[in-house]
Design a protein around this motif. Sequence first.
Motif, PDB file in Angstrom:
ATOM      1  N   THR A   1       0.841  -1.203   0.000  1.00 24.01           N
ATOM      2  CA  THR A   1       0.000   0.000   0.000  1.00 24.01           C
ATOM      3  C   THR A   1       0.875   1.253   0.000  1.00 24.01           C
ATOM      4  O   THR A   1       0.694   2.148  -0.842  1.00 24.01           O
ATOM      5  N   LEU A   2       1.853   1.302   0.903  1.00 23.39           N
ATOM      6  CA  LEU A   2       2.714   2.494   0.973  1.00 23.39           C
ATOM      7  C   LEU A   2       3.544   2.643  -0.304  1.00 23.39           C
ATOM      8  O   LEU A   2       3.697   3.745  -0.827  1.00 23.39           O
ATOM      9  N   ARG A   3       4.087   1.538  -0.792  1.00 17.52           N
ATOM     10  CA  ARG A   3       4.930   1.605  -1.997  1.00 17.52           C
ATOM     11  C   ARG A   3       4.131   2.057  -3.218  1.00 17.52           C
ATOM     12  O   ARG A   3       4.666   2.729  -4.098  1.00 17.52           O
ATOM     13  N   THR A   4       2.862   1.702  -3.247  1.00 21.10           N
ATOM     14  CA  THR A   4       2.039   2.108  -4.391  1.00 21.10           C
ATOM     15  C   THR A   4       1.696   3.597  -4.295  1.00 21.10           C
ATOM     16  O   THR A   4       1.734   4.315  -5.295  1.00 21.10           O
ATOM     17  N   ILE A   5       1.414   4.068  -3.082  1.00 21.83           N
ATOM     18  CA  ILE A   5       1.137   5.500  -2.902  1.00 21.83           C
ATOM     19  C   ILE A   5       2.349   6.320  -3.346  1.00 21.83           C
ATOM     20  O   ILE A   5       2.213   7.324  -4.046  1.00 21.83           O
ATOM     21  N   SER A   6       3.551   5.857  -2.976  1.00 21.29           N
ATOM     22  CA  SER A   6       4.730   6.669  -3.290  1.00 21.29           C
ATOM     23  C   SER A   6       5.305   6.396  -4.678  1.00 21.29           C
ATOM     24  O   SER A   6       6.351   6.929  -5.023  1.00 21.29           O
ATOM     25  N   GLY A   7       4.611   5.605  -5.472  1.00 26.26           N
ATOM     26  CA  GLY A   7       4.993   5.452  -6.883  1.00 26.26           C
ATOM     27  C   GLY A   7       6.039   4.379  -7.145  1.00 26.26           C
ATOM     28  O   GLY A   7       6.585   4.297  -8.241  1.00 26.26           O
ATOM     29  N   LEU A   8       6.312   3.541  -6.133  1.00 27.49           N
ATOM     30  CA  LEU A   8       7.333   2.495  -6.292  1.00 27.49           C
ATOM     31  C   LEU A   8       6.746   1.204  -6.852  1.00 27.49           C
ATOM     32  O   LEU A   8       7.476   0.345  -7.337  1.00 27.49           O
ATOM     33  N   GLU A   9       5.424   1.054  -6.725  1.00 28.63           N
ATOM     34  CA  GLU A   9       4.720  -0.047  -7.385  1.00 28.63           C
ATOM     35  C   GLU A   9       3.588   0.571  -8.166  1.00 28.63           C
ATOM     36  O   GLU A   9       3.142   1.672  -7.843  1.00 28.63           O
ATOM     37  N   ARG A  10       3.117  -0.139  -9.184  1.00 28.08           N
ATOM     38  CA  ARG A  10       2.011   0.374  -9.988  1.00 28.08           C
ATOM     39  C   ARG A  10       0.717  -0.366  -9.690  1.00 28.08           C
ATOM     40  O   ARG A  10       0.717  -1.575  -9.502  1.00 28.08           O
ATOM     41  N   LYS A  11      -0.364   0.386  -9.668  1.00 28.68           N
ATOM     42  CA  LYS A  11      -1.687  -0.206  -9.464  1.00 28.68           C
ATOM     43  C   LYS A  11      -2.073  -1.050 -10.684  1.00 28.68           C
ATOM     44  O   LYS A  11      -1.594  -0.795 -11.792  1.00 28.68           O
ATOM     45  N   SER A  12      -2.979  -1.996 -10.462  1.00 26.57           N
ATOM     46  CA  SER A  12      -3.607  -2.661 -11.606  1.00 26.57           C
ATOM     47  C   SER A  12      -5.043  -2.169 -11.767  1.00 26.57           C
ATOM     48  O   SER A  12      -5.670  -2.372 -12.791  1.00 26.57           O
ATOM     49  N   GLY A  13      -5.565  -1.487 -10.743  1.00 24.88           N
ATOM     50  CA  GLY A  13      -6.903  -0.916 -10.843  1.00 24.88           C
ATOM     51  C   GLY A  13      -7.133   0.116  -9.762  1.00 24.88           C
ATOM     52  O   GLY A  13      -6.399   0.144  -8.767  1.00 24.88           O
ATOM     53  N   GLY A  14      -8.122   0.976  -9.980  1.00 22.85           N
ATOM     54  CA  GLY A  14      -8.469   1.971  -8.981  1.00 22.85           C
ATOM     55  C   GLY A  14      -7.679   3.256  -9.125  1.00 22.85           C
ATOM     56  O   GLY A  14      -6.996   3.455 -10.130  1.00 22.85           O
ATOM     57  N   GLU A  15      -7.793   4.113  -8.113  1.00 21.24           N
ATOM     58  CA  GLU A  15      -7.062   5.378  -8.178  1.00 21.24           C
ATOM     59  C   GLU A  15      -6.526   5.801  -6.815  1.00 21.24           C
ATOM     60  O   GLU A  15      -6.979   5.347  -5.770  1.00 21.24           O
ATOM     61  N   ILE A  16      -5.505   6.684  -6.890  1.00 21.39           N
ATOM     62  CA  ILE A  16      -4.879   7.244  -5.691  1.00 21.39           C
ATOM     63  C   ILE A  16      -5.013   8.752  -5.794  1.00 21.39           C
ATOM     64  O   ILE A  16      -4.313   9.384  -6.599  1.00 21.39           O
ATOM     65  N   LEU A  17      -5.940   9.306  -5.028  1.00 23.79           N
ATOM     66  CA  LEU A  17      -6.136  10.748  -5.089  1.00 23.79           C
ATOM     67  C   LEU A  17      -5.347  11.412  -3.964  1.00 23.79           C
ATOM     68  O   LEU A  17      -5.496  11.055  -2.795  1.00 23.79           O
ATOM     69  N   TYR A  18      -4.504  12.370  -4.354  1.00 23.83           N
ATOM     70  CA  TYR A  18      -3.755  13.147  -3.383  1.00 23.83           C
ATOM     71  C   TYR A  18      -4.137  14.600  -3.627  1.00 23.83           C
ATOM     72  O   TYR A  18      -3.983  15.092  -4.749  1.00 23.83           O
ATOM     73  N   GLN A  19      -4.653  15.248  -2.627  1.00 22.69           N
ATOM     74  CA  GLN A  19      -5.209  16.599  -2.774  1.00 22.69           C
ATOM     75  C   GLN A  19      -6.149  16.661  -3.982  1.00 22.69           C
ATOM     76  O   GLN A  19      -6.130  17.607  -4.758  1.00 22.69           O
ATOM     77  N   GLY A  20      -6.914  15.593  -4.138  1.00 25.17           N
ATOM     78  CA  GLY A  20      -7.937  15.557  -5.180  1.00 25.17           C
ATOM     79  C   GLY A  20      -7.472  15.139  -6.559  1.00 25.17           C
ATOM     80  O   GLY A  20      -8.292  14.971  -7.461  1.00 25.17           O
ATOM     81  N   LYS A  21      -6.159  14.972  -6.734  1.00 25.98           N
ATOM     82  CA  LYS A  21      -5.658  14.596  -8.072  1.00 25.98           C
ATOM     83  C   LYS A  21      -5.106  13.176  -8.081  1.00 25.98           C
ATOM     84  O   LYS A  21      -4.444  12.759  -7.140  1.00 25.98           O
ATOM     85  N   ASP A  22      -5.370  12.471  -9.169  1.00 25.87           N
ATOM     86  CA  ASP A  22      -4.897  11.091  -9.278  1.00 25.87           C
ATOM     87  C   ASP A  22      -3.389  11.070  -9.524  1.00 25.87           C
ATOM     88  O   ASP A  22      -2.903  11.606 -10.530  1.00 25.87           O
ATOM     89  N   ILE A  23      -2.643  10.462  -8.600  1.00 28.21           N
ATOM     90  CA  ILE A  23      -1.175  10.381  -8.747  1.00 28.21           C
ATOM     91  C   ILE A  23      -0.721   8.956  -9.075  1.00 28.21           C
ATOM     92  O   ILE A  23       0.464   8.647  -9.001  1.00 28.21           O
ATOM     93  N   SER A  24      -1.668   8.112  -9.453  1.00 30.35           N
ATOM     94  CA  SER A  24      -1.287   6.702  -9.620  1.00 30.35           C
ATOM     95  C   SER A  24      -0.409   6.455 -10.848  1.00 30.35           C
ATOM     96  O   SER A  24       0.134   5.374 -11.003  1.00 30.35           O
ATOM     97  N   LYS A  25      -0.258   7.473 -11.691  1.00 33.84           N
ATOM     98  CA  LYS A  25       0.650   7.315 -12.832  1.00 33.84           C
ATOM     99  C   LYS A  25       1.839   8.285 -12.737  1.00 33.84           C
ATOM    100  O   LYS A  25       2.635   8.381 -13.663  1.00 33.84           O
TER     101      LYS A  25
END
Length: 239
Positions: free
Chosen positions: A48-72
């Motif tokens: 979970t932490l590694r995906t939030i910080s961009g070290l792993e990539r999601k296969s689905g869903g989104e990560i909103l930080y201050q309202g913006k998707d940072i999953s890519k």
Amino acid sequence: WEVTTLLKLNHLSVHYGAIQALKDVNLHVEEGEIVSLIGANGSGKTTTLRTISGLERKSGGEILYQGKDISKTLASEIVKLGISHVPEGRRIFPRMTVFENLEVGAITRKDKENVAKDFQRSFELFPRLLERKNQLAGTLSGGEQQMLAIARGLLARPKLLLLDEPSMGLAPLIVEEIFNIVRDINAAGTTVLLVEQNAHLALKYSNRGYILKNGYIDLEGYSKDLVNNDEVKKAYLGG
Ligand code: ATP
């Protein structure tokens, strides 16, 4: 007084090849909170932490930080947006001095006057690091290395600090010392998402908590309620 959501995971999934490490995870962190993520070995906390910080990539869903998707977004950009990750096992540079390790934490910053102030602030929070600033980091005790890892993470001036198992391998007294400092860091305005296997500690120091089980969120709630929950008591607090 308005509560603002700093981080929101919506239906987040992560795979390692055929293994699904995270399954439809929904989680939010409000500005100013300490939120804990608890779970057994292999339940997906680190992922979970590694995906939030961009070290792993999601296969689905989104990560909103201050309202913006940072999953890519690239990990290097995510740090600049204000998310700092203190990894499991600390990952300090053993052959560099304490001071040099801290300099690495500020490497992406251009505001050099503020960096100097933040160094000072780090040494106020962790006086042991000041005493040892010219010592090679590999010669520090485990607790001091954890302090260094946190101090290094803070030098990025994060809005959100991701802490992975700060208690790992440390004696109870030093753990309490570190968690009290985390509380001070939070009181000074940094939001914290805390991964811990030690549920007692995590729930003692957090406002809210989530319990991960085999990659999905099994339970969530206010920490003061979770400590009294029978299922939590039985599975995570030793009965
Ligand atoms: P721990 O407390 O042991 O670190 P955790 O809750 O942090 O556990 P993760 O490390 O996120 O759990 O692991 C979740 C699942 O994903 C586990 O089944 C693990 O074996 C698997 N996994 C983690 N990293 C990888 C990887 N790089 N490649 C393949 N599988 C992985």
